[in-house]
Design an enzyme around this catalytic site. Structure first.
Site, PDB file in Angstrom:
ATOM      1  N   SER A 151       0.847  -1.189   0.000  1.00  0.00           N
ATOM      2  CA  SER A 151       0.000   0.000   0.000  1.00  0.00           C
ATOM      3  C   SER A 151       0.885   1.242   0.000  1.00  0.00           C
ATOM      4  CB  SER A 151      -0.931  -0.010   1.212  1.00  0.00           C
ATOM      5  OG  SER A 151      -0.466   0.893   2.184  1.00  0.00           O
ATOM      6  N   LYS A 152       0.278   2.350  -0.441  1.00  0.00           N
ATOM      7  CA  LYS A 152       1.004   3.614  -0.497  1.00  0.00           C
ATOM      8  C   LYS A 152       1.584   3.981   0.859  1.00  0.00           C
ATOM      9  CE  LYS A 152      -1.908   5.729  -3.886  1.00  0.00           C
ATOM     10  NZ  LYS A 152      -2.891   6.697  -4.238  1.00  0.00           N
ATOM     11  N   ARG A 153       0.880   3.558   1.908  1.00  0.00           N
ATOM     12  CA  ARG A 153       1.294   3.945   3.252  1.00  0.00           C
ATOM     13  C   ARG A 153       2.377   3.047   3.828  1.00  0.00           C
ATOM     14  NH1 ARG A 153      -3.626   5.118   2.200  1.00  0.00           N
ATOM     15  NH2 ARG A 153      -4.186   2.922   2.359  1.00  0.00           N
ATOM     16  N   ASP A 154       2.652   1.944   3.150  1.00  0.00           N
ATOM     17  CA  ASP A 154       3.703   1.042   3.582  1.00  0.00           C
ATOM     18  C   ASP A 154       5.049   1.774   3.545  1.00  0.00           C
ATOM     19  OD1 ASP A 154       4.593  -1.589   4.138  1.00  0.00           O
ATOM     20  OD2 ASP A 154       2.960  -2.306   2.842  1.00  0.00           O
TER      21      ASP A 154
END
Ligand code: GLU
Ligand code: ZN
Length: 492
Positions: A260-263
């Site tokens: 995910s982008k937030r990873d």
């Protein structure tokens, strides 16, 4: 096959934060495809979401693209025949298209409230029916609309999907078919008049004459909608031809979950800050869904461009493997010529990375050690700790290394090594090695065990660059001083 239509692809991110590796892979495949086919890469900024897009993200995005080494033929900073390339500056165009779609009956005003939509969707779900928009406002009469407006209702603009099955051949996944009940009418303009991604993205692809849309699999569900919209745009004279679509496979992270982008692992900045080379990172990212050949996974960007074809991209999810990314980067570091390696290390020899006083930096010592460092480091940020022993007045104090290396009778070993090193030939790493070897033999120690206390006395650490080359560059006087300091410390 002779193809009369030149390739035009686009990279069209939304500037909503730090670029992530999935985005970089999409940019890379579009860029490589454009270059392979001597086509045009359009760089478009999809910044219609004022709440999420920021000027800072925009600048970061451009800076990242430049750092990675991408160039584009049309877009920010270079201009082009379809300027402007920032959607926030194209609002009048979208309004015009939306008005014409409404006038032609391809779109209509929908007055349903969120509550009404939710309630009907829940009911449809319970009844086991398709739960997308049910077409309530498709055929409103002028009187009904007037009545809604008199009630004070606002309306969004909804695109009218044709009641037909849509089939297209995905460049990666082959033939795909979508039936009408799975692709309901969808919103294209918000109640406040703001156009949505669903409108602006295909409208710009049409106006910018994009021939191939290569993007992530997460956008696959919007493709049948866009094909239908394209048909309407062709009818209205805004588009010439429906582009070909290719959906790049998902990238899986830890635990086989979508990255995910937030990873944290997904952030491009992380790789940049750790000192990945752009070509090392791009080499690795190219392998997420594509392969160079069965027996070669290290290649240059030029080789990638020469070989890249979207037809060779694999539809299966790709797994992000940090260890492999690092190994590939290390390979690219080895391949640099010494001069380029030295230039690439520059930022890691200065503040805020350097842990020595700037005036103690010794250019000659750095030039001498650099080729040894080049064979060892995985990422450029490793460089600082590997060479700091040369530039610090005293080696770093690392208690864990000290405890690990100073075992048995380290004072006796260091005393013997000191004596032998004083007599060694300091122009020859081989001679320095023999000195430590001989000291070890006197105490029944093999070279590995004998050199550990010497390394920690001199560099502060148990691991580092080849020791005897390091000692030669540090010099006899400083080496002996450091052994003396270690002996004093051992004596307590
Ligand atoms: N701005 C869209 C995104 O960032 C682009 C999607 C597309 O390539 O069509 O996801
Ligand atoms: Zn409605």
């Amino acid at each position: 096959m002779a193809n009369a239509t030149p390739v035009r692809v686009r990279f069209c991110p939304s500037p909503t934060g730090n670029p992530h590796v999935g985005l970089v892979r999409t940019a890379l495949f579009n860029w490589a495809f454009a270059r392979h086919h001597q086509g045009t890469l359009v760089f478009r900024i999809e910044d219609t979401d004022a709440a999420r897009d920021s000027e800072e993200s925009y600048n970061q995005l451009l800076d990242s693209m430049r750092w990675l080494g991408f160039d584009w033929d049309e877009g920010p900073e270079v201009g082009g025949p379809h300027a402007p390339y920032r959607q926030s500056q194209r609002m009048d165009l979208y309004k015009d298209v939306a008005d014409k779609l409404l006038a032609a009956g391809h779109a209509y005003h929908c007055y349903c409230t969120t509550e009404e939509l939710d309630a009907r969707r829940d009911a449809a779900r319970k009844a086991g029916k398709p739960s997308g928009y049910d077409g309530t406002c498709r055929t409103l009469t002028d009187e009904q609309k007037a009545a809604y407006e008199a009630e004070g209702r606002s309306s969004i603009v909804r695109f009218r999907m044709p009641d037909e099955t849509i089939t297209f051949t995905d460049l990666v996944r082959g033939e795909l078919t979508f039936t009408p009940e799975n692709v309901p009418d969808y919103g294209i303009v918000r109640a406040n008049g703001a156009p949505l991604y669903t409108l602006v993205n295909p409208v710009d692809d049409a106006l910018m004459e994009i021939t191939h849309v290569l993007r992530g699999e997460d956008l696959l569900s919007s493709t049948p909608r866009q094909i239908a919209l394209y048909k309407a745009l062709i009818e209205l004279g805004f588009a010439k031809e429906i582009p070909a679509f290719g959906h790049l496979p998902y990238v899986m992270g830890e635990g086989n979950k979508k990255l995910s982008k937030r990873d944290p692992q997904a952030s491009l900045n992380l790789y940049r800050e750790r000192g990945f080379l752009p070509e090392g990172l791009l080499n690795y990212l190219a392998l997420l869904g594509w392969s160079f050949s069965a027996d070669q996974d290290i290649f240059s960007v030029a080789e990638l461009v020469e070989k890249f074809d979207i037809a060779d991209v694999n539809a299966n999810p790709a797994r992000f493997d940090l260890k492999k990314a690092e190994a590939i980067n290390a390979d690219h570091i080895r391949q640099l010529d010494t001069k380029s390696f030295i230039a690439a290390c520059e930022p890691w020899l200065r503040a805020p990375h350097a842990n020595w006083a700037p005036e103690d930096f010794d250019e000659a010592a750095w030039q001498a050690i650099a080729p040894h460092a080049q064979t060892r480091v995985t990422v450029l940020s490793d460089i600082t700790a590997n060479v700091d022993f040369l530039f610090r007045k005293e080696p770093v104090e690392d208690e864990a290394s000290w405890t690990k290396a100073m075992k048995g009778d380290p004072a006796a070993l260091l005393t013997a090594a000191r004596a032998k090193l004083l007599d060694a030939d300091w122009t020859s790493p081989e001679s320095l090695k023999n000195a430590v070897l001989a000291a070890g033999e006197e105490h029944g120690l093999k070279l590995g065990k004998a050199q550990a206390p010497v390394r920690v006395a001199v560099t502060g650490r148990t691991v580092g660059l080849p020791l005897f080359e390091s000692l030669e560059i540090l010099g006899k006087e400083r080496t002996v001083q450091r052994i003396d300091a270690a002996l004093a410390k051992l004596a307590g």
